[in-house]
Write a protein that holds these residues in place. Structure first.
Motif, PDB file in Angstrom:
ATOM      1  N   ASN A  32       0.809  -1.237   0.000  1.00 21.40           N
ATOM      2  CA  ASN A  32       0.000   0.000   0.000  1.00 21.40           C
ATOM      3  C   ASN A  32       0.832   1.272   0.000  1.00 21.40           C
ATOM      4  OD1 ASN A  32      -2.321  -1.687   0.269  1.00 21.40           O
ATOM      5  ND2 ASN A  32      -1.938  -1.767   2.492  1.00 21.40           N
ATOM      6  N   GLY A  33       2.076   1.198  -0.397  1.00 21.10           N
ATOM      7  CA  GLY A  33       2.916   2.387  -0.390  1.00 21.10           C
ATOM      8  C   GLY A  33       2.872   3.137  -1.712  1.00 21.10           C
ATOM      9  N   ARG A  34       3.499   4.313  -1.688  1.00 22.51           N
ATOM     10  CA  ARG A  34       3.764   5.042  -2.931  1.00 22.51           C
ATOM     11  C   ARG A  34       5.189   4.672  -3.332  1.00 22.51           C
ATOM     12  NH1 ARG A  34       2.567  11.204  -1.974  1.00 22.51           N
ATOM     13  NH2 ARG A  34       2.428  10.712   0.232  1.00 22.51           N
ATOM     14  N   ALA A  45       1.271   3.648  -6.976  1.00 19.71           N
ATOM     15  CA  ALA A  45       0.750   2.890  -5.839  1.00 19.71           C
ATOM     16  C   ALA A  45       1.067   1.418  -6.047  1.00 19.71           C
ATOM     17  CB  ALA A  45      -0.748   3.099  -5.703  1.00 19.71           C
ATOM     18  N   LYS A  72       0.898   2.450   3.943  1.00 21.40           N
ATOM     19  CA  LYS A  72      -0.091   3.415   3.478  1.00 21.40           C
ATOM     20  C   LYS A  72       0.324   4.836   3.864  1.00 21.40           C
ATOM     21  CE  LYS A  72      -5.034   4.469   3.535  1.00 21.40           C
ATOM     22  NZ  LYS A  72      -6.379   4.093   4.065  1.00 21.40           N
ATOM     23  N   GLY A  73       0.306   5.720   2.891  1.00 21.43           N
ATOM     24  CA  GLY A  73       0.708   7.104   3.129  1.00 21.43           C
ATOM     25  C   GLY A  73       2.205   7.323   3.160  1.00 21.43           C
ATOM     26  N   LYS A  74       2.982   6.267   2.975  1.00 21.70           N
ATOM     27  CA  LYS A  74       4.448   6.354   3.054  1.00 21.70           C
ATOM     28  C   LYS A  74       5.073   6.174   1.668  1.00 21.70           C
ATOM     29  CE  LYS A  74       4.112   6.404   7.598  1.00 21.70           C
ATOM     30  NZ  LYS A  74       2.674   6.108   7.778  1.00 21.70           N
ATOM     31  N   ARG A 464      10.162  18.759   0.130  1.00 22.14           N
ATOM     32  CA  ARG A 464       8.841  19.114   0.675  1.00 22.14           C
ATOM     33  C   ARG A 464       8.688  20.606   0.957  1.00 22.14           C
ATOM     34  NH1 ARG A 464       9.013  16.451   5.447  1.00 22.14           N
ATOM     35  NH2 ARG A 464       9.880  18.330   6.400  1.00 22.14           N
ATOM     36  N   ASP A 506       8.064   8.664   5.797  1.00 24.59           N
ATOM     37  CA  ASP A 506       6.866   9.487   5.788  1.00 24.59           C
ATOM     38  C   ASP A 506       7.204  10.821   5.132  1.00 24.59           C
ATOM     39  OD1 ASP A 506       4.718  11.148   6.303  1.00 24.59           O
ATOM     40  OD2 ASP A 506       4.468  10.503   8.382  1.00 24.59           O
ATOM     41  N   ALA A 508       5.645  13.502   4.865  1.00 23.34           N
ATOM     42  CA  ALA A 508       5.187  14.674   5.614  1.00 23.34           C
ATOM     43  C   ALA A 508       6.030  14.940   6.853  1.00 23.34           C
ATOM     44  CB  ALA A 508       3.728  14.502   6.018  1.00 23.34           C
TER      45      ALA A 508
END
Length: 555
Positions: A32-34, A45, A72-74, A464, A506, A508
């Protein structure tokens, strides 16, 4: 009846044996990662599956796994390759390589002017006692064998350092080598390449590297190139001679026919700040005509060297004992002061590079002055004395007191120049740091923060927060671009069949925390690191696993 009873018992016995569960399809699946695969292509994905020490599948992965990590989201990326590191001996002291692993680094590339090996001819064997063992080596092969015996958390590659090559034949002499001695140097390089070195590296700003002429460098680089090696070079002058120094590297690449990687490219003299575009133009022009010259950079505007680099090259001849002798000699001091303040043609002068500003020199090594800027050290040394001692005399006194070596961070280059270099497609990322730790034997001195923050700083500050780089381009600069320089075809990318070196972070949260005055702080936001299929960083905690390997170049 008896037969029926026995048959029933047999049936019960068969039924009672539980079915053996099927082996999982994979040892590890990161789901489920990017996925940023290291090539520079846009993220997608997907999942990354690992079997043994290699990547088995990338994309939408079906099947079972002994362990699953939900990303997920990472971002899921190849493990970062630090193209310029100095962890040659710290890895023996603590193989976990905490400050690097927590940045997402899975491979360390060692060697500049000096390398851990070879130590042959007029050089002596190196012995390190750590972790209850004694490690000793003289050759590149021996060093890599000892790395494997020690156990390390990252992969390790090395160049053969020009200083080692030169001093193995010439010792501490600054005399020109004879033709026969020069042939011996080429033989030392050839042996190191056969032992697994990835090329020749050098530091040309100080002796003995500075003793090598351009013609010398061409011939020595050819010796590495014959075995498929590259030439990685800290140039002769990063200050007012920077343009000629870059031209020299282009000439070596062109004449020797070997790829050249310029170490931490910069303009490190305030007189020339704002002119990185001219350096870029030189390299772009060379590449357009087919010359393979590239560079690397660290994302900071201060560099680490030594107070002894302020002392002119002639005073270093004969080694440290002779240097100390000259530092004590009044006549030699007078000559050194004239050279430091007036300069020597072709010599990169750290003192004038920072405008003679002692406050821009921060002591980073262990000792009584660690963490102090030199203006404070000089002020303390001058206190209560009439007349006030000359600042350069204080410098000489401090060097004598500290046996000729005081590691120091110099604030000598400019943010705009650095980011322009960083943005070039041929420029990759390397820390120029060490594998250290926030506690234990590797917490020492006041090191440059790049040992703790280089790669997360690129991802946090320059991707970022400031948008200097696309995420995919930044990852490429830290993975496949460095792998390509070394000829590592199976690292630096996420694809089936490649070695399973993986970093999960992550986007973010990833950031550096280390500063110049408080460097012992781990980066944040890197959650998982996998080295050769084994999880080394798990939810931000080091597992203690040491699955790294010595990487040997195949000539």
């Amino acid at each position: 009846m008896r037969l029926l009873a026995l048959s029933a018992l047999g049936l019960l016995a068969v039924v009672a044996v539980p079915a053996r569960p099927a082996d999982p399809d994979y040892d590890l699946v990161i789901r489920n990662g990017r996925v940023v695969d290291g090539t520079g292509n846009p993220w997608f994905a997907g999942d990354v599956a690992v079997r043994g020490n290699t990547i088995a599948a990338v994309g939408r992965v079906t099947g079972t796994a002994a362990r699953t990590i939900d990303a997920k989201g990472k971002i899921v990326a190849p493990g970062f390759i630090d193209i310029h590191s100095h962890s040659d001996e710290t890895l023996f002291e603590d193989g976990k390589a905490e400050s690097k692993v927590r940045q997402g680094v899975t491979t360390e590339v060692l060697g500049e002017g000096r390398s851990a090996a070879p130590l042959v001819g007029k050089l002596s064997a190196r012995k390190v006692t750590a972790r209850g063992k004694t490690f000793e080596w003289t050759t590149v092969r021996g060093y890599l064998d000892e790395i494997d015996r020690a156990g390390v958390g990252v992969n390790v590659a090395t160049y053969v350092g020009l200083d080692n090559v030169w001093e193995s034949v010439m010792g501490q002499s600054h005399a020109r080598p004879t033709p026969a001695e020069f042939e011996q140097m080429k033989a030392v390089i050839d042996a190191a390449m056969r032992d697994g070195a990835f090329g020749l590296s050098s530091l040309l700003a100080m002796p003995p590297g500075s003793l090598a002429t351009t013609d010398d460098l061409v011939e020595l680089a050819k010796a590495a190139g014959r075995r498929g090696g590259i030439y990685s070079a800290h140039t002769r002058n990063e200050g007012t001679g920077v343009f000629d120094a870059v031209r020299e590297m282009i000439a070596v690449a062109e004449r020797a026919g070997v790829p050249v990687d310029i170490i931490h490219i910069k303009i490190a003299d305030q007189q020339f700040w704002g002119r990185m575009n001219e350096v870029v133009a030189l390299i772009d022009a060379a590449r357009r005509r087919g010359v393979d010259v590239r560079a690397n950079v660290y994302p900071y505007t201060r560099g680490n060297n030594n107070l002894s680099s302020i002392v002119p090259p002639w005073a270093h001849e004969g080694g440290r004992a002779k240097l100390l002798e000259r530092l004590r000699d009044p006549a030699a001091r007078t000559r050194m002061k004239a050279d430091i303040t007036g300069g020597i043609p072709g010599w990169y002068n750290h003192f004038t590079a920072v405008g003679g500003d002692w406050s821009r020199m921060l002591v980073s090594g262990r000792g009584p002055y660690e963490g102090l800027t030199m203006d404070r050290v000089i002020s303390e040394k001058q206190k209560g004395k009439t007349p006030l001692p000359d600042a350069l005399d204080v410098l000489f006194d401090v060097l004598v007191e500290q046996d000729g070596s005081v590691p120091t961070v110099y604030a000598h280059h400019d943010e705009k120049d650095m980011t322009l270099a960083l943005a070039q497609p041929w420029c990759s990322v390397g820390s120029d740091g060490y594998a250290l730790a926030t506690e234990g034997p590797l917490r020492r001195g006041n090191p440059h923060p790049r040992s703790f923050g280089t790669f997360p700083r690129v991802l946090g500050e320059y991707v970022r927060d400031r948008g200097v780089l696309r995420l995919e381009d930044a990852v490429r600069k830290m993975t496949s671009l460095n792998a390509a320089k070394l000829g590592l075809r199976d690292r630096g990318v996420l694809r089936p069949g490649a070695f399973a070196d993986v970093t999960v972070f992550d986007p973010a949260a990833v950031a550096d925390r280390a500063t110049y005055t408080a460097p012992f702080q781990y980066a944040v936001g890197v959650e998982y690191v996998v080295v050769n299929g084994k999880v080394v960083l798990d939810r931000g905690t080091h597992t203690g696993a040491l699955p790294g390997k010595a990487l040997r170049h195949a000539p």
